[in-house]
Design a protein around this motif. Structure first.
Motif, PDB file in Angstrom:
ATOM      1  N   TYR A   1       0.837  -1.200   0.000  1.00 14.81           N
ATOM      2  CA  TYR A   1       0.000   0.000   0.000  1.00 14.81           C
ATOM      3  C   TYR A   1       0.873   1.252   0.000  1.00 14.81           C
ATOM      4  N   ALA A   2       2.010   1.191   0.687  1.00 10.27           N
ATOM      5  CA  ALA A   2       2.952   2.317   0.678  1.00 10.27           C
ATOM      6  C   ALA A   2       3.480   2.554  -0.740  1.00 10.27           C
ATOM      7  N   VAL A   3       3.673   1.497  -1.512  1.00  9.38           N
ATOM      8  CA  VAL A   3       4.092   1.625  -2.917  1.00  9.38           C
ATOM      9  C   VAL A   3       3.042   2.416  -3.690  1.00  9.38           C
ATOM     10  N   ILE A   4       1.777   2.104  -3.467  1.00  7.80           N
ATOM     11  CA  ILE A   4       0.690   2.806  -4.163  1.00  7.80           C
ATOM     12  C   ILE A   4       0.663   4.278  -3.764  1.00  7.80           C
ATOM     13  N   ILE A   5       0.809   4.552  -2.489  1.00  5.18           N
ATOM     14  CA  ILE A   5       0.817   5.949  -2.019  1.00  5.18           C
ATOM     15  C   ILE A   5       1.974   6.709  -2.662  1.00  5.18           C
ATOM     16  N   ALA A   6       3.154   6.090  -2.688  1.00  3.95           N
ATOM     17  CA  ALA A   6       4.327   6.741  -3.297  1.00  3.95           C
ATOM     18  C   ALA A   6       4.118   6.963  -4.791  1.00  3.95           C
ATOM     19  N   ALA A   7       3.507   5.998  -5.468  1.00  3.92           N
ATOM     20  CA  ALA A   7       3.260   6.136  -6.914  1.00  3.92           C
ATOM     21  C   ALA A   7       2.282   7.282  -7.180  1.00  3.92           C
ATOM     22  N   ARG A   8       1.228   7.359  -6.400  1.00  4.24           N
ATOM     23  CA  ARG A   8       0.258   8.440  -6.589  1.00  4.24           C
ATOM     24  C   ARG A   8       0.895   9.799  -6.312  1.00  4.24           C
ATOM     25  N   LYS A   9       1.741   9.850  -5.301  1.00  2.73           N
ATOM     26  CA  LYS A   9       2.441  11.104  -5.000  1.00  2.73           C
ATOM     27  C   LYS A   9       3.401  11.460  -6.139  1.00  2.73           C
ATOM     28  N   GLY A  10       4.116  10.447  -6.656  1.00  2.34           N
ATOM     29  CA  GLY A  10       5.026  10.669  -7.775  1.00  2.34           C
ATOM     30  C   GLY A  10       4.308  11.198  -9.004  1.00  2.34           C
ATOM     31  N   LEU A  11       3.123  10.668  -9.270  1.00  3.87           N
ATOM     32  CA  LEU A  11       2.326  11.172 -10.401  1.00  3.87           C
ATOM     33  C   LEU A  11       1.937  12.627 -10.173  1.00  3.87           C
ATOM     34  N   ASP A  12       1.556  12.951  -8.942  1.00  2.00           N
ATOM     35  CA  ASP A  12       1.188  14.339  -8.616  1.00  2.00           C
ATOM     36  C   ASP A  12       2.368  15.289  -8.780  1.00  2.00           C
ATOM     37  N   LEU A  13       3.573  14.776  -8.525  1.00  2.00           N
ATOM     38  CA  LEU A  13       4.777  15.604  -8.614  1.00  2.00           C
ATOM     39  C   LEU A  13       5.425  15.545  -9.995  1.00  2.00           C
ATOM     40  N   ASN A  14       4.743  14.890 -10.942  1.00  2.00           N
ATOM     41  CA  ASN A  14       5.213  14.812 -12.322  1.00  2.00           C
ATOM     42  C   ASN A  14       6.555  14.083 -12.453  1.00  2.00           C
ATOM     43  N   ALA A  15       6.687  12.971 -11.729  1.00  8.23           N
ATOM     44  CA  ALA A  15       7.895  12.144 -11.818  1.00  8.23           C
ATOM     45  C   ALA A  15       7.951  11.473 -13.189  1.00  8.23           C
ATOM     46  N   SER A  16       9.111  10.943 -13.543  1.00  6.44           N
ATOM     47  CA  SER A  16       9.263  10.212 -14.794  1.00  6.44           C
ATOM     48  C   SER A  16       8.249   9.069 -14.833  1.00  6.44           C
ATOM     49  N   TYR A  17       7.370   9.077 -15.816  1.00  2.06           N
ATOM     50  CA  TYR A  17       6.286   8.101 -15.892  1.00  2.06           C
ATOM     51  C   TYR A  17       6.813   6.667 -15.973  1.00  2.06           C
ATOM     52  N   GLU A  18       7.708   6.431 -16.915  1.00  4.83           N
ATOM     53  CA  GLU A  18       8.209   5.066 -17.108  1.00  4.83           C
ATOM     54  C   GLU A  18       8.911   4.547 -15.858  1.00  4.83           C
ATOM     55  N   GLY A  19       9.768   5.364 -15.281  1.00  2.00           N
ATOM     56  CA  GLY A  19      10.485   4.949 -14.072  1.00  2.00           C
ATOM     57  C   GLY A  19       9.537   4.685 -12.917  1.00  2.00           C
ATOM     58  N   LEU A  20       8.569   5.574 -12.748  1.00  2.00           N
ATOM     59  CA  LEU A  20       7.613   5.434 -11.652  1.00  2.00           C
ATOM     60  C   LEU A  20       6.787   4.162 -11.797  1.00  2.00           C
ATOM     61  N   VAL A  21       6.230   3.932 -12.976  1.00  2.00           N
ATOM     62  CA  VAL A  21       5.383   2.761 -13.184  1.00  2.00           C
ATOM     63  C   VAL A  21       6.201   1.471 -13.060  1.00  2.00           C
ATOM     64  N   CYS A  22       7.358   1.417 -13.703  1.00  2.00           N
ATOM     65  CA  CYS A  22       8.170   0.193 -13.656  1.00  2.00           C
ATOM     66  C   CYS A  22       8.636  -0.116 -12.235  1.00  2.00           C
ATOM     67  N   GLN A  23       9.094   0.896 -11.517  1.00  2.00           N
ATOM     68  CA  GLN A  23       9.523   0.690 -10.135  1.00  2.00           C
ATOM     69  C   GLN A  23       8.355   0.240  -9.263  1.00  2.00           C
ATOM     70  N   SER A  24       7.199   0.836  -9.477  1.00  2.00           N
ATOM     71  CA  SER A  24       6.013   0.460  -8.696  1.00  2.00           C
ATOM     72  C   SER A  24       5.603  -0.986  -8.980  1.00  2.00           C
ATOM     73  N   LEU A  25       5.630  -1.376 -10.246  1.00  2.00           N
ATOM     74  CA  LEU A  25       5.268  -2.750 -10.607  1.00  2.00           C
ATOM     75  C   LEU A  25       6.215  -3.758  -9.960  1.00  2.00           C
ATOM     76  N   LEU A  26       7.506  -3.473 -10.013  1.00  2.00           N
ATOM     77  CA  LEU A  26       8.482  -4.386  -9.412  1.00  2.00           C
ATOM     78  C   LEU A  26       8.320  -4.446  -7.889  1.00  2.00           C
ATOM     79  N   ALA A  27       8.067  -3.304  -7.277  1.00  2.00           N
ATOM     80  CA  ALA A  27       7.885  -3.274  -5.821  1.00  2.00           C
ATOM     81  C   ALA A  27       6.607  -4.009  -5.416  1.00  2.00           C
ATOM     82  N   LEU A  28       5.531  -3.840  -6.176  1.00  2.00           N
ATOM     83  CA  LEU A  28       4.295  -4.571  -5.872  1.00  2.00           C
ATOM     84  C   LEU A  28       4.520  -6.071  -5.995  1.00  2.00           C
TER      85      LEU A  28
END
Length: 167
Positions: free
Chosen positions: A122-149
Motif C-alpha cells: 500500500y505504501a508503494v501505491i501511495i508513493a506512486a500516486r504522489k510521484g504522479l502528482d509531482l510529475n515524476a518520470s512516468y516510465e520509471g515510476l510505473v516500472c519501479q512500482s510494478l516491481l515493488a508490488l
C-alpha cells in the motif's frame, strides 16, 4: 449492473452519488476495472520481463487513467488488509471480488508477514500516486512500482497473459 456492483460504485466513489452514477454508467471504467482486476489476480505468476513489457505497455496505453488504476489497486490491497486482520466482509470496498481477494497468493504467508507485505504494498501505491502528482518520470515510476508490488505481493512462478483486455 448487479446490486453488488452498484454497491461497489457507491463505496469506491466515497459515497458521492453523482460520481458513482458516472462510474456505473461508463463502459470504459468497467473495462478498466476488469483489466486491473485481471492484472492483480495474475500478479503472483508474472515474471519481471512481463511486468516491464506487457504490463508496462498496458499502463502506457492507459496513461490518462494511471491514477485511477493505482487507486483501484490500492483499494484491493486495502481490502485484503482489512480481510486479513478483521475478516469482516462488510468493511470491504470490492465485495464483488471477494474470491480474488480471499484466494490471493499473499495468504500463503503467516498472518503477520502477509500484513507487513500488504502495508508495504500500500505504501508503494501511495508513493506512486504522489510521484504522479509531482510529475515524476512516468516510465520509471510505473516500472519501479510494478516491481515493488510484485516483491511485496508475490513470487513470480510462471508466464501467463498478464492483462485480459476487455475492450
Amino acid at each position: 449492473a448487479r446490486p453488488e456492483e452498484y454497491a461497489f460504485y457507491a463505496r469506491f466513489s466515497g459515497g458521492l452519488a453523482g460520481v458513482a452514477l458516472d462510474l456505473a454508467g461508463s463502459e470504459w471504467f468497467t473495462a478498466l476495472r476488469s483489466e486491473t482486476l485481471s492484472f492483480y489476480q495474475n500478479l503472483p505468476d508474472l515474471t519481471r520481463a512481463e511486468l516491464l513489457t506487457d504490463v508496462y505497455g498496458w499502463f502506457e496505453s492507459n496513461r490518462d487513467y494511471t491514477p485511477l488504476i493505482f487507486e483501484m489497486i490500492g483499494s484491493l490491497i486495502r481490502d485484503q488488509l482489512v480481510y486479513l486482520t478483521s475478516g469482516k466482509e462488510n468493511l470491504i470496498i470490492n465485495k464483488d471480488q471477494l474470491d480474488i481477494l480471499s484466494e490471493h497468493n499473499i495468504y500463503r504467508r503467516s498472518k503477520e508477514e502477509a500484513r507487513q507485505n500488504l502495508i508495504r504494498a500500500y505504501a508503494v501505491i501511495i508513493a506512486a500516486r504522489k510521484g504522479l502528482d509531482l510529475n515524476a518520470s512516468y516510465e520509471g515510476l510505473v516500472c519501479q512500482s510494478l516491481l515493488a508490488l510484485r516483491k511485496e505481493l508475490s513470487n513470480a512462478k510462471s508466464s501467463r497473459n498478464p492483462v485480459q483486455r476487455n475492450r
